[in-house]
Design an enzyme around this catalytic site. Structure first.
Site, PDB file in Angstrom:
ATOM      1  N   LYS A 252      39.285  36.427  50.886  1.00 25.97           N
ATOM      2  CA  LYS A 252      38.645  36.207  49.590  1.00 25.97           C
ATOM      3  C   LYS A 252      37.123  36.188  49.667  1.00 25.97           C
ATOM      4  O   LYS A 252      36.445  36.395  48.654  1.00 25.97           O
ATOM      5  CB  LYS A 252      39.142  34.889  48.989  1.00 25.97           C
ATOM      6  CG  LYS A 252      40.602  34.891  48.566  1.00 25.97           C
ATOM      7  CD  LYS A 252      40.816  35.630  47.262  1.00 25.97           C
ATOM      8  CE  LYS A 252      42.203  35.386  46.703  1.00 25.97           C
ATOM      9  NZ  LYS A 252      42.383  36.010  45.371  1.00 25.97           N
TER      10      LYS A 252
ATOM     11  N   SER B  48      46.436  37.787  55.321  1.00 25.89           N
ATOM     12  CA  SER B  48      45.380  37.550  54.332  1.00 25.89           C
ATOM     13  C   SER B  48      44.682  36.208  54.469  1.00 25.89           C
ATOM     14  O   SER B  48      43.542  36.057  54.017  1.00 25.89           O
ATOM     15  CB  SER B  48      45.946  37.696  52.918  1.00 25.89           C
ATOM     16  OG  SER B  48      47.015  36.791  52.717  1.00 25.89           O
TER      17      SER B  48
END
Length: 309
Positions: A48, A295
């Site tokens: 992110k 991720s």
């Protein structure tokens, strides 16, 4: 609807270089012809930071603060970047967010506002207006999608022979950006999204060719907290245009994958971060040379201990 272009993603790669790590590809011979893209090694423990850094860089000089809604990783990324630049940051957090992620967001110096999961977005929009803050959503934003797409650029640059790239799908920003980059540069490469069966709204949407929204009552059943959010119209448009398929895995398969990553790859992955490994272990025999994006790695220590044992 405007979609992110390759030029925009390539520009983002230069923009975020001072904030984001260029993560390596790690071979995973214990699973097959699999390589891992460990975004859990980013400074805030997740991919992110790429989108957050790109979106903040695009702000005008008159912005006096930023706000977002997040279950953890985007909020932490925005708080981290905002703190480096001296910008006030407010994060609206669902009450079911993992404690480890809430603590990490607070540690950036951001103000934390906890609400019911269904109220996170409207609360952020209201506070943005009341306090005159710039809203930077976790995925429904072209600059966010372009930043996340830099993951795809790096995979193709490091592994020209890749046949399949597997990405987790929550709100869809990572899948949108990666697929947009890959299909422009190497259209032969499959891009496959992965969701938990308890939050498979994107799989439904792709099958029905329009956005389908699941209730928070349904999606909050999954252990993969980063995959509980619905697609936006913007991310659905990218996924419909560029993603080849979306597959699902069970929460039990996710738990097993977290343990395999820790024991066999020496990587700490949160359940959402293990989605792609779980999918490869379930489906990957037909995918050929595959890169799975890990991720994020922001997991409650007690949960990690149980899943690794």
């Amino acid at each position: 609807m405007e979609l992110v272009t390759l030029d925009r993603i390539q520009h983002a790669a230069d923009t975020i270089a001072e904030h984001a790590v260029r993560t390596p590809l790690l071979p995973a011979p214990w699973a097959g012809p699999l390589w891992l893209k460990p975004e859990n090694l980013q400074p805030i423990g997740a991919f992110k930071i790429r989108g957050a850094a790109n979106a903040v860089a695009a702000l005008t000089d008159d912005v006096t603060g930023v706000i977002t809604h997040s279950s953890g990783n985007h909020g932490r990324a925005l708080g981290y970047v905002a703190a480096k630049l001296g910008l006030p940051c407010v994060i609206v957090v669902p009450d079911a967010a993992p404690r480890v992620k809430v603590d990490a967001m607070r540690a950036t110096g951001a103000e934390i506002v906890v609400v019911d999961g269904a109220d996170r977005e409207p609360t952020a929009m209201r506070l943005a207006k009341e306090r005159r803050l710039q809203l930077i959503p976790p995925y429904d934003h072209l600059d966010i999608i372009a930043g996340q797409g830099t993951v795809g650029l790096e995979i193709l640059a490091d592994f020209a022979a890749v046949e399949t790239i597997v990405v987790p799908v929550g709100g869809g920003g990572l899948a949108s950006g990666v697929a947009a980059a890959v299909k422009e540069l190497a259209p032969r490469v499959q891009v496959i999204g992965v969701e938990p069966t308890f939050a498979a709204d994107a799989a439904d949407s792709l099958k029905q060719r329009h956005r389908v929204i699941w209730s928070t009552h349904d999606t909050y059943r999954t252990i993969a907290d980063g995959a509980r959010t619905p697609l936006s119209e913007l991310t659905f448009a990218h996924i419909d245009a560029h993603v080849d398929e979306i597959v699902t895995v069970t929460d039990d398969e996710l738990r097993s994958a977290v343990g395999r990553l820790a024991r066999d790859a020496r990587l700490v992955a949160e359940p959402t971060g293990a989605l792609t490994t779980a999918a490869y272990l379930k489906h990957g025999r037909i995918w050929g040379k595959t890169v799975a994006v890990v991720s994020g790695g922001n997991i409650e220590p007690s949960l990690l201990a149980r899943l690794v044992a």
